[in-house]
Design an enzyme around this catalytic site. Sequence first.
Site, mmCIF file in Angstrom:
data_model
loop_
_atom_site.group_PDB
_atom_site.id
_atom_site.type_symbol
_atom_site.label_atom_id
_atom_site.label_comp_id
_atom_site.label_asym_id
_atom_site.label_seq_id
_atom_site.Cartn_x
_atom_site.Cartn_y
_atom_site.Cartn_z
ATOM 1 N N ASN A 109 0.802 -1.219 0.000
ATOM 2 C CA ASN A 109 0.000 0.000 0.000
ATOM 3 C C ASN A 109 0.837 1.271 0.000
ATOM 4 O O ASN A 109 0.433 2.278 -0.580
ATOM 5 C CB ASN A 109 -0.930 -0.008 1.224
ATOM 6 C CG ASN A 109 -1.494 1.374 1.527
ATOM 7 O OD1 ASN A 109 -2.390 1.854 0.823
ATOM 8 N ND2 ASN A 109 -0.959 2.031 2.551
ATOM 9 N N TYR A 144 5.021 9.374 -10.824
ATOM 10 C CA TYR A 144 3.944 8.616 -10.180
ATOM 11 C C TYR A 144 3.266 7.684 -11.186
ATOM 12 O O TYR A 144 3.019 6.505 -10.901
ATOM 13 C CB TYR A 144 2.930 9.584 -9.572
ATOM 14 C CG TYR A 144 1.884 8.912 -8.711
ATOM 15 C CD1 TYR A 144 2.227 8.332 -7.499
ATOM 16 C CD2 TYR A 144 0.548 8.872 -9.105
ATOM 17 C CE1 TYR A 144 1.272 7.718 -6.701
ATOM 18 C CE2 TYR A 144 -0.415 8.267 -8.318
ATOM 19 C CZ TYR A 144 -0.049 7.685 -7.110
ATOM 20 O OH TYR A 144 -0.998 7.069 -6.333
ATOM 21 N N LYS A 152 3.520 3.528 -10.802
ATOM 22 C CA LYS A 152 2.307 2.731 -10.632
ATOM 23 C C LYS A 152 2.085 1.798 -11.823
ATOM 24 O O LYS A 152 1.620 0.659 -11.667
ATOM 25 C CB LYS A 152 1.095 3.647 -10.427
ATOM 26 C CG LYS A 152 1.083 4.348 -9.080
ATOM 27 C CD LYS A 152 1.053 3.361 -7.927
ATOM 28 C CE LYS A 152 0.945 4.020 -6.571
ATOM 29 N NZ LYS A 152 0.924 3.054 -5.446
ATOM 30 N N VAL A 212 -9.451 8.504 -3.344
ATOM 31 C CA VAL A 212 -9.737 8.364 -1.916
ATOM 32 C C VAL A 212 -9.306 9.622 -1.172
ATOM 33 O O VAL A 212 -8.259 10.217 -1.479
ATOM 34 C CB VAL A 212 -9.007 7.129 -1.341
ATOM 35 C CG1 VAL A 212 -9.461 6.860 0.088
ATOM 36 C CG2 VAL A 212 -9.254 5.903 -2.220
ATOM 37 N N THR A 226 -7.478 11.143 1.164
ATOM 38 C CA THR A 226 -6.323 10.881 2.011
ATOM 39 C C THR A 226 -5.390 12.091 2.007
ATOM 40 O O THR A 226 -5.632 13.095 1.329
ATOM 41 C CB THR A 226 -5.543 9.662 1.500
ATOM 42 O OG1 THR A 226 -5.048 9.944 0.181
ATOM 43 C CG2 THR A 226 -6.423 8.426 1.454
#
Length: 251
Positions: A87, A157, A161, A189, A191
Amino acid sequence: MPYPTRAILTGHTRGLGAAIAAQLLAQDIEVLGLSRTANAGLAARYPGALSQVELDLADLSALTGWLAGDTLIRFMDGAQQVLLVNNAGVLAPVGGLADQSPAQVARAVSVNVAAPMMLAAAVAECAARSGGQSPDTRIVHVSSGAARNAYPGWSIYCATKAALDQHARAVALDGSPLLRISSVAPGVVDTDMQAEIRGTGLDRFPLRERFDALKRDGQLATPEDSACKLVQHLLSDTFGSHPTADIRDLP
């Protein structure tokens, strides 16, 4: 009482990682959390069920040294099912190529790519070395829509990923009968990473206003909802049937 299912989880101290840890622990799954800091709240709620290792996943020498020890294989010993949830991830550096610090690039590749792949290999090796019947081993990379769609300012990024997606595809082709893997995008999400995105200048991330609107219009998923869907999928019979997935498309 023995835990038939045990989970290794990175980045378990906040955001989506903390919510995933809570979901697993609530289902009587023992968790080994790897992060730079400890999660005191979860440790107090689930004494004996949460083990924690304070480790900076950007420090690949430290991770290599930890994996050379016996903590991981001892944690997995006797489990009927082993879960690895990769994660932990970082967004920076954000911006055009000339604005990217080489040190930040190295950190992102270490945390987002090298560490998950090292842990996946180590878990698979420990499972193969276990005495008796090898455990049902499941590996989930927490991916992103950025793995499948390029965004200006997010070249590192997006690339890191995408590397996890391709890793899952290739490992799935190995055809190991007791190992399932999938790289799963959790949706957008709410976050700290989203707050980081909204705090980025438009000169570095021209699409920031799209993410501002998602927050303003209440379109962000909660960590708890996304974690529930992710864990439900991870434990389901269908996990691994597709090497890449998006939880927004799951039933």
